[in-house]
Every structure is written in structure tokens, then in C-alpha cells.
Design a protein around this motif. Structure first.
Motif, short mmCIF file in Angstrom:
data_model
loop_
_atom_site.label_atom_id
_atom_site.label_comp_id
_atom_site.label_asym_id
_atom_site.label_seq_id
_atom_site.Cartn_x
_atom_site.Cartn_y
_atom_site.Cartn_z
N PHE A 189 0.82 -1.20 0.00
CA PHE A 189 0.00 0.00 0.00
C PHE A 189 0.86 1.26 0.00
O PHE A 189 0.50 2.28 -0.60
N ILE A 226 1.58 1.92 -3.46
CA ILE A 226 0.44 2.52 -4.17
C ILE A 226 0.47 4.03 -3.97
O ILE A 226 0.29 4.81 -4.91
N GLN A 230 1.24 6.54 -7.24
CA GLN A 230 0.05 7.13 -7.86
C GLN A 230 0.44 8.38 -8.66
O GLN A 230 1.49 8.99 -8.42
N LEU A 242 -2.48 -5.71 -6.50
CA LEU A 242 -2.81 -4.38 -5.99
C LEU A 242 -2.19 -3.27 -6.83
O LEU A 242 -2.75 -2.20 -6.98
N TRP A 273 -10.47 -1.77 -10.78
CA TRP A 273 -10.43 -1.95 -9.32
C TRP A 273 -10.93 -3.33 -8.97
O TRP A 273 -11.66 -3.95 -9.74
N SER A 287 -11.79 -3.94 -5.42
CA SER A 287 -12.45 -3.90 -4.12
C SER A 287 -13.16 -2.58 -3.95
O SER A 287 -12.88 -1.61 -4.66
N GLU A 343 -10.86 0.27 -2.99
CA GLU A 343 -10.10 0.80 -4.13
C GLU A 343 -10.91 1.83 -4.91
O GLU A 343 -10.37 2.82 -5.41
N GLN A 344 -12.22 1.58 -5.02
CA GLN A 344 -13.07 2.54 -5.74
C GLN A 344 -13.00 3.91 -5.07
O GLN A 344 -12.85 4.94 -5.73
N ILE A 380 -9.63 5.56 -5.69
CA ILE A 380 -9.50 6.07 -7.05
C ILE A 380 -10.22 7.41 -7.20
O ILE A 380 -9.72 8.35 -7.81
#
Lengths: 284, 354
Positions: free
Chosen positions: A113, A116, A120, A220, B217, B219, B222-223, B226
Motif C-alpha cells: 500500500f 500505491i 500514484q 494491488l 479496481w 475492491s 479501491e473505488q 481512485i
């Protein structure tokens, strides 16, 4: 006599671990593998389906390529690092070891995570690349991002075996090579590098095999276009409830792993005749 | 009160059974962990806030009313369910099933229900089935970034797939069961009642148009991420998650045109030793009272349309059960999916991962 007796006791000490491995590893692996040969009818139909399905083959090849790529990148990063570690004194060495082990002490999920967040589009890595003039590089949901994150996660598995081997290399051999007129590079290439091969092999095999089974990171950080075998198995088990099909892919992975281990083990022994005496570190 | 002791006992029982099976490969008779007398059942659901809202609205009042002890577990896992049923010793009784799972596994993993206490007229047409009664609803729908498209918002699913009229990035679920293929066909002009059998090639041609600009996505969390990070200018989301993201400050608005009306159902696990209690629980959970509390506790709609939740304007804007929103919706054909699920998943995997 007494050595035989103590060996008997040693076997007894092994028993708990053996039971755990048998019950929770050998038996399930055997059961799943067996299903892949028995359902829907006994034979190799699952394996025929597997090799004739374009997607499955694509994903298998992609998994092998990614695993190879990650192995090469971690090796390139880890080799100089482990080399420096082996040169420094105890203080600095502990510090460098600490840096390598740090990721081990945080959970894989937390690290993924964190990646992530870092990867991003508005994140720091994209910002840095933008600063260098590389705008619009897609990091999240791309092979690049997956490779970066997997490399970071797997780096310790490369550094530690390399470091282990390198500390065992007698540096006087390099001085000897110099005294015989070898340049620094030549001495490294003909003396040090071959002696470090067992570490390279051990680290590479470890990283490669772990990469083959990676699931959290590509899931992920990647998008479906980057899915690896782990995700395919998940789809088969979790969505299609296709246990025999999933078993077949698992068996293929297992076979690849075993073949690789044997090949590398044999290769190292052939390349480095003295490797066996090197504390047995090559026998992975 | 719900106690955690049965769960521990079940776990211990499960481990014991696993050990026995592993060592001697004789199936355990399993009688030890199930006491007679007191009724109890195990309900397996999605977890997190969803589970908390179900506990508050359905489980706790059920325990208070009937005295039946309910253990709640999460998450649902079809693979685990299959293994349990095959082993003939399920430790789950009531299972929260995705709508396509109900017809797909009716009779094999799920028991047929006693629908005598259910009035089908209280639910959306086609949602009550032999092996499942709907317990919550949501829509799979477009949310668009207001900062990007606020002046000229999208008005149909065709706009989602039109990168010329609406340039930008997209996001959608990685599971075809959400209705991605159907939405692509609707965008291409197929009428909702002519979607099935799905024309895969035609759907993928439409999906191909946005594939390179799409984040997938997998899950609910995750939505929300985003949308909060504005990683997609238009996203196909669950209505409740859209609401959650907007509450957190994401600049998105709902587009209800062509929303896909979804639901999840309660089903009884095949071979459940507590069928009666399970049936009682299902009848209770889908009744008006618990359904009202449910819809007020979380941004999911009540499946029972006689429920009367009081929602504020912000929550209503994302409420899939509202009549004006349902008027714009279409429904996945569960029966077709039940028969073709494997093929759809296979084709989708080929397209998305190949």
C-alpha cells in the motif's frame, strides 16, 4: 553407538516440524495435484486444456519473464550493496544489514500500500520523474510499477545470500592476483566473481521462485493486463471453482521450480568445483 | 448476545478435522463440535462496515427475538464453501451470495428455500429465487468527475465509452459479474431486453476503446481511493462507495442513466445442520423492520421495497432503491449467468489478462 543414539533423538526433535509440513503442506499439495490428474476424468485433460488455452500460456510466459526481470534487477542492485557490506567494519555493516532487514519487519500489505501511495499519478515518484522531464509515465497499473515494487520487496532475499557468500571469500586471493600483475578488474572478474557464484545462484533462485508465486503486489499495483499466475489461480479457484484446473497450473509451477533448483545446483557445482567446501552454502 | 465462544469451538473443531483428515484420511464424524439442544447458526458475510450494519439491523435483533445464537464470520469465499459442502460438514449455515451465485450453485452448494413467508411482490421483480432471497441492493453505475465534466455531464453509458466526446481516464471493476459486458453492449445500442445471450465480440470491441485508459479496481476500498485521488474521470462504481467517496470530499456526481441494479442474497448452505434456524433468520433479515434499519445504517438500499428508511438528500442522491433511480436501471439476467458464468469469466479473463 552413541552417535546413532543421538541421531535417533534428533529425528524425534524433527517430528513436530515434520508433522506440520506433512499435514499442512505435503498433503494439500498432493491432494490438489491428484485432482488435476483425476478430474473430470483420469488423465491429462487438464494439462491439455492448459497448454491449448492461449491466455494461460500468455500468463505463464509473462510470469516467467517478470520473474526473470525482477531477478536480474535485484541482482544488479544487491551485488554492489552486498559487496560493500562485506568490506565495511562491523558498525557500518550492522547498519547496512539493518536497512536491508527493515522491510522484513513490516508487513507485505503495508509495503504494497505504501507503494500505491508512492506510485500514484500525483505521488512523489511521478513528481520526481516529472522533474526529470519524464512526464506521464504510468506507474500504477503498469508492468513498470509492478516490477519496481516486486524488486523492493524481494531485494533482501538477494542481498542476504550474496553477503553470506562474500564474507566467506578470502580477500587475500585478490591481493595474490594483484601481485601476479592482474588489474583490479581482472582480479575481480577471474577470482572474486566466480567465488561469489554460489551466492548469486542462491539469491537468484530464491528471488525467481518467490516472484513466480507473487500475488499481492501484481494484484494491488498492476492492472489485469499484468496479472501473473497467482491471479490466474485465484480466478480459477475463487471464481470458477475449478480446483483441478488450478491444481494443474500449480503442478506446472512446481515442476518449473524443481527443475530450476536441480539445474542451478548442478550448474554451480560444475562452474565452481570448490563450491562444495564453501560451508555448503550452495546446496540450495 | 452473540458470543465468540462458538466460533472458537468451530475453529478448534475445524483444525481437529483437518488434522484427522490429514493423518488418517478418514472423514471425521464431526459430532463433537455440534451440541444438540440450543439452536445456533453461523452467518457468513462480507465483513467491515457492511457486516457491522448487518449485525446491528438483522443479527442482534434476531438474537434478541428468537434466542438463537448467531455467529457471524467473514469474508464469504465460494472456494471455501465448495470445499465445505464437498467434505459434507459445513460450518456455515447462512451465506451472503452474490446474485449470480444463487442460480449458479442452486442445489449444489445452496439448499432450496421455503418461500412461504416471503411476499415476492415486496421485492424487485426477478430478485427472489429458489435458492436465495435478496437482502441488500446497490447499483453499479457511472460517477463522473464534476471538475472535468461538470459543464457538460455524461447522460448515457455510451458517453462512458466515448473518449472523443468525453476525453479522459476511466475505471471499472475487474469482475465481469458487475455487468461490464452488458454496459458495453448497451452503449453500442443493444436494448436491455436483448442483451442475452451476450455477444462477447461486440462487447469487447466497445471495451477495447477505453481499455488502455482504464484502471481496474478489485475492491470497494479501491473505488473510494481512485475517486479521492481522482485517478479516473469517469468510474463505474457501487452506489454506496460513490456516496462514501463524495462524503470524503471527492468531486464526483452520480449518473443514474443505465445503472445496473444489483443485489446480494441470503442462501442456506447445502447440508447445513441448522436449516430451520437458517430459514428463520432469512425470513427475519429481509422483513420490513430490519431492512429499514439496514438502509439507514449504511449506503446500501433495502432489498425489501416496503422498507421506509429516512435518508438525507446527500444519501438519497446515491440511493439505488429510490423509484426514480430504479426507473433508469436494468437488471442482469441471473438465470443466463447461472448457466454461463464459467464461460463469461473465461472470456473476460482472456480479454483482460491475455
Amino acid at each position: 553407538m552413541s552417535s546413532a543414539r543421538s541421531r535417533g533423538w534428533a529425528v524425534l526433535l524433527l517430528l513436530p516440524a515434520l508433522v506440520v509440513v506433512l499435514v499442512f503442506f505435503v498433503y494439500p499439495v498432493f491432494a490438489l495435484s491428484a485432482r488435476s490428474f483425476l478430474e473430470p476424468t483420469p488423465g491429462f485433460s487438464q494439462y491439455v486444456d492448459l497448454v491449448t488455452n492461449e491466455t494461460t500460456v500468455t500468463i505463464l510466459v509473462r510470469t516467467l519473464v517478470v520473474a526473470l526481470l525482477v531477478t536480474v534487477v535485484t541482482l544488479l542492485l544487491a551485488y554492489p550493496y552486498a559487496y560493500l557490506m562485506s568490506l565495511f567494519g562491523p558498525g557500518m555493516r550492522t547498519f547496512l544489514l539493518f536497512l536491508v532487514l527493515l522491510p522484513f519487519w513490516s508487513s507485505l500489505m503495508a509495503r504494497t500500500f505504501a507503494w500505491i501511495v508512492l506510485l500514484q499519478p500525483s505521488g512523489p515518484v511521478a513528481g520526481f520523474l516529472g522533474f526529470l522531464g519524464l512526464d506521464g509515465v504510468k506507474l500504477l497499473g503498469s508492468q513498470l510499477g509492478v516490477t519496481i515494487a516486486m524488486t523492493q520487496v524481494l531485494l533482501p532475499f538477494m542481498v542476504l545470500p550474496l553477503f553470506n557468500t562474500m564474507t566467506g571469500i578470502d580477500r587475500r586471493l585478490l591481493s595474490a592476483a594483484h601481485s601476479m600483475g592482474a588489474s583490479r578488474f581482472r582480479a575481480f572478474r577471474t577470482v572474486y566473481l566466480p567465488l561469489s557464484v554460489p551466492g548469486v545462484a542462491a539469491g537468484s533462485v530464491l528471488v525467481f521462485i518467490l516472484s513466480l508465486g507473487f500475488w499481492v503486489t501484481p494484484r494491488l499495483i498492476g492492472s489485469p493486463q499484468q496479472s501473473l499466475v497467482g491471479q490466474l489461480i485465484e480466478t480459477k479457484v475463487g471464481k470458477l471453482l475449478d480446483f483441478p484446473g488450478a491444481g494443474a497450473i500449480s503442478v506446472v509451477l512446481l515442476v518449473i521450480t524443481v527443475v530450476l533448483l536441480l539445474a542451478v545446483g548442478g550448474g554451480v557445482r560444475a562452474l565452481v568445483p570448490g563450491a562444495k567446501t564453501d560451508g555448503g552454502r550452495d546446496d540450495g | 448476545m452473540r458470543s465468540t465462544i462458538p466460533r472458537t469451538a468451530l475453529l478448534a473443531g475445524a483444525v481437529g478435522v483437518a488434522l484427522l483428515a490429514g493423518c488418517s484420511s478418514t472423514p471425521a464424524d464431526g459430532g463433537s463440535s455440534d451440541g444438540g439442544g440450543d439452536q445456533r447458526l453461523t452467518f457468513v458475510t462480507y465483513g467491515s462496515a457492511f457486516q457491522e450494519a448487518q449485525e446491528k439491523s438483522m443479527v442482534d435483533p434476531f438474537i434478541a427475538e428468537t434466542g438463537i445464537d448467531v455467529t457471524v464470520e467473514s469474508p464469504v469465499d465460494p472456494a471455501k464453501l465448495k470445499v465445505m459442502v464437498e467434505a459434507g460438514n459445513p460450518t456455515w449455515d447462512v451465506y451472503l451470495a452474490g446474485q449470480q451465485d444463487v442460480p449458479a450453485y442452486c442445489g449444489t452448494l445452496f439448499e432450496e428455500l421455503d418461500l412461504s413467508n416471503i411476499d415476492e411482490a415486496d421485492f424487485a421483480p426477478g430478485t427472489v429465487e429458489k435458492c436465495g432471497v435478496p437482502v441488500d441492493t446497490y447499483s453499479y453505475m457511472v460517477a463522473y468527475n464534476e471538475e472535468k465534466y461538470g459543464d457538460n455531464p455524461p447522460t448515457s453509458i455510451a458517453d462512458f465509452f466515448d473518449l472523443e466526446k468525453f476525453p479522459g481516464t476511466r475505471s471499472m471493476g475487474s469482475d465481469p459479474a458487475e455487468g461490464n459486458l452488458e454496459l458495453a453492449l448497451l452503449a453500442d445500442g443493444v436494448a436491455p431486453d436483448e442483451l442475452y445471450p451476450l455477444d462477447y465480440d461486440r462487447a469487447f470491441t466497445v471495451l477495447d476503446k477505453v481499455k488502455a485508459d482504464t484502471v481496474f479496481w478489485s475492491s470497494g476500498a479501491e473505488q473510494v481511493a481512485i475517486m479521492e485521488e481522482q485517478r479516473a474521470d469517469m468510474i463505474l462504481v457501487w452506489s454506496g462507495r460513490g456516496y462514501e467517496a463524495v462524503q470524503n470530499g471527492a468531486p464526483y456526481a452520480p449518473m443514474w442513466e443505465d445503472n445496473s441494479y444489483h443485489w446480494a442474497s441470503l442462501a442456506i448452505v447445502k447440508g447445513s445442520p441448522n436449516r430451520e434456524a437458517a430459514q428463520q433468520f432469512i425470513d427475519f433479515a429481509v422483513s420490513q423492520g430490519p431492512q429499514t434499519v439496514w438502509a439507514e445504517s449504511i449506503a446500501y438500499g433495502p432489498a425489501n421495497l416496503t422498507a421506509t428508511p429516512k435518508l438525507d438528500a446527500a444519501a438519497s442522491a446515491w440511493d439505488s432503491s429510490l423509484q426514480e433511480h430504479r426507473d433508469l436501471s436494468w437488471q442482469i439476467d441471473n438465470a443466463w449467468w447461472g448457466e454461463n458464468q464459467d464461460e463469461v469469466v473465461q472470456r473476460w479473463t482472456d480479454w483482460s489478462a491475455g
